[in-house]
Scaffold this active site. Sequence first.
Site, short mmCIF file in Angstrom:
data_model
loop_
_atom_site.label_atom_id
_atom_site.label_comp_id
_atom_site.label_asym_id
_atom_site.label_seq_id
_atom_site.Cartn_x
_atom_site.Cartn_y
_atom_site.Cartn_z
N PHE A 190 16.76 62.24 -17.88
CA PHE A 190 16.99 61.82 -19.13
C PHE A 190 18.64 61.28 -19.04
O PHE A 190 19.34 61.83 -19.90
CB PHE A 190 16.68 62.49 -20.25
CG PHE A 190 15.39 63.12 -20.16
CD1 PHE A 190 14.58 62.20 -20.92
CD2 PHE A 190 14.94 64.24 -19.71
CE1 PHE A 190 13.01 62.67 -20.98
CE2 PHE A 190 13.70 64.82 -20.02
CZ PHE A 190 12.70 63.89 -20.61
N ASP A 212 15.89 57.88 -15.85
CA ASP A 212 15.98 57.21 -17.25
C ASP A 212 14.53 56.25 -17.32
O ASP A 212 14.50 55.71 -16.34
CB ASP A 212 17.06 56.77 -17.67
CG ASP A 212 17.26 57.01 -19.36
OD1 ASP A 212 17.80 58.11 -19.72
OD2 ASP A 212 16.65 56.29 -19.98
N ASP A 259 18.24 66.73 -20.07
CA ASP A 259 18.87 66.32 -21.45
C ASP A 259 18.05 65.34 -22.19
O ASP A 259 18.17 64.07 -22.50
CB ASP A 259 20.06 66.05 -21.42
CG ASP A 259 20.91 65.60 -22.85
OD1 ASP A 259 20.48 66.33 -23.85
OD2 ASP A 259 21.97 64.92 -22.69
N CYS A 299 18.10 68.46 -28.56
CA CYS A 299 18.86 68.01 -29.96
C CYS A 299 17.91 67.85 -31.13
O CYS A 299 18.30 67.13 -32.15
CB CYS A 299 19.54 66.61 -29.42
SG CYS A 299 18.28 65.35 -28.79
N1 SAH Z 1 21.81 62.94 -20.78
C1 SAH Z 1 22.43 61.87 -21.51
C2 SAH Z 1 21.74 61.57 -22.89
C3 SAH Z 1 20.32 61.49 -23.07
S1 SAH Z 1 19.44 60.70 -24.30
C4 SAH Z 1 23.95 61.92 -21.74
O1 SAH Z 1 24.48 62.87 -20.87
O2 SAH Z 1 24.34 60.94 -22.33
C5 SAH Z 1 17.85 60.84 -24.05
C6 SAH Z 1 17.60 59.74 -22.82
O3 SAH Z 1 16.35 59.87 -22.54
C7 SAH Z 1 17.67 58.27 -23.27
O4 SAH Z 1 18.59 57.51 -22.39
C8 SAH Z 1 16.27 57.73 -23.07
O5 SAH Z 1 16.27 56.59 -22.52
C9 SAH Z 1 15.62 58.54 -22.24
N2 SAH Z 1 14.36 58.92 -22.44
C10 SAH Z 1 13.60 58.97 -23.61
N3 SAH Z 1 12.30 59.33 -23.29
C11 SAH Z 1 12.14 59.09 -22.03
C12 SAH Z 1 11.00 59.42 -21.00
N4 SAH Z 1 9.99 59.78 -21.47
N5 SAH Z 1 11.26 59.41 -19.72
C13 SAH Z 1 12.62 58.94 -19.24
N6 SAH Z 1 13.68 58.72 -19.93
C14 SAH Z 1 13.31 58.87 -21.49
#
Ligand code: SAH
Length: 355
Positions: A190, A212, A259, A299
Amino acid sequence: MPPGSLAILRAPAGEALGLVTFNPHSLIAARLLTSNPEATVDALFLGRRLAQAASLRDRLVGVPFYRLIHAEADGLPGVIVDRFGDALVVQVNTAGMEQLTPVLLEALEAELSPKTIVLKNDAPVRELEGLKRETVVAKGEAGPVELIENGARFVADLSSGQKTGWFYDQRDNRRFMAGLAKDARVLDVFSYSGGFGVLAARQGAKSVVCVDRSQPALDAAREAASLNGVDRIVSFEKSEAFDALEKSAGQRFDVVICDPPAFVKSRKDLKTGAQGYRKLVRLAAPLVEKGGFFFVASCSHLVDVPLFAEQVRRGLRDAGRSGRILLSSGAALDHPVHPGLPETAYLKAMTLQLD
Ligand code: SAH
């Protein structure tokens, strides 16, 4: 009274408690702006709050890339403002603040004279307030901008990025994890635009994989990697996170970072959503090398610290792993919490060393 009206809130005995914005359609009908019922809510009033918030951030963060306004904690319920140098991204989430938006824009202009202001009014919560979801460029031109965080360069898209374009709340956690990443093989799940992974690479990680499902997020991460001269260290995988974790079974990383987005969005999915964290830990922990480090965050504001800790504990047990909690942390200091609203401390994170 129409939604968003200014009103005086009175105790049953008649005593004036302060000036609020009022919305009869929301469960949170009144949001306190000031305990002075005589106050005039104009650009000067809002400007004082902005100036106070800005001077706190300048002291806390040092560079003009931060969350400038964190709603109630900064005396402005219903508003988020993230600052990217001379560009501001504003999220207005209540009918009261919607009414006050022209005055808020005037105050932002007077205090910060930004080149760009984007009203990123696309949060689902607006529907509960009877507001439509839209993104409006109120001043200048929106699009990708560069930001500095922990001494590294990143890219945020202010109009089409997720939320405000950047998640400043993980700034301190990113720095902490990068400090553990020297010579490490790092998996950043993520990853969004590389906040954890690219910083870890910059601070000496041997290799970093960012996972991601969003291509634009990974494109921004790739750009950040090259801006920081670590494009040969960081690789990118566009994938569903749980699939990627399952496929990676058998591999080992010295640092694994997870995350995810909020798994629990409403009280009714508390139980199933909370189990998502357990599953995440079950799938991610086996990838951590013995003696390596594991970071996991939530979160979801409805998942409190004990519930989150319980899911992490169960996930580790499912995975047959144990270890020690090194740090339980939350959002960075530019996301303060109003003492009367502890539930707004939405971000929980845990860093462990696993045996
Ligand atoms: N760690 C990041 C923030 C994560 S926000 C930072 O430090 O900025 C959550 C992220 O998860 C987003 O980029 C979103 O595109 C991704 N996401 C959401 N659901 C997902 C899934 N099922 N598989 C992979 N990525 C996902």
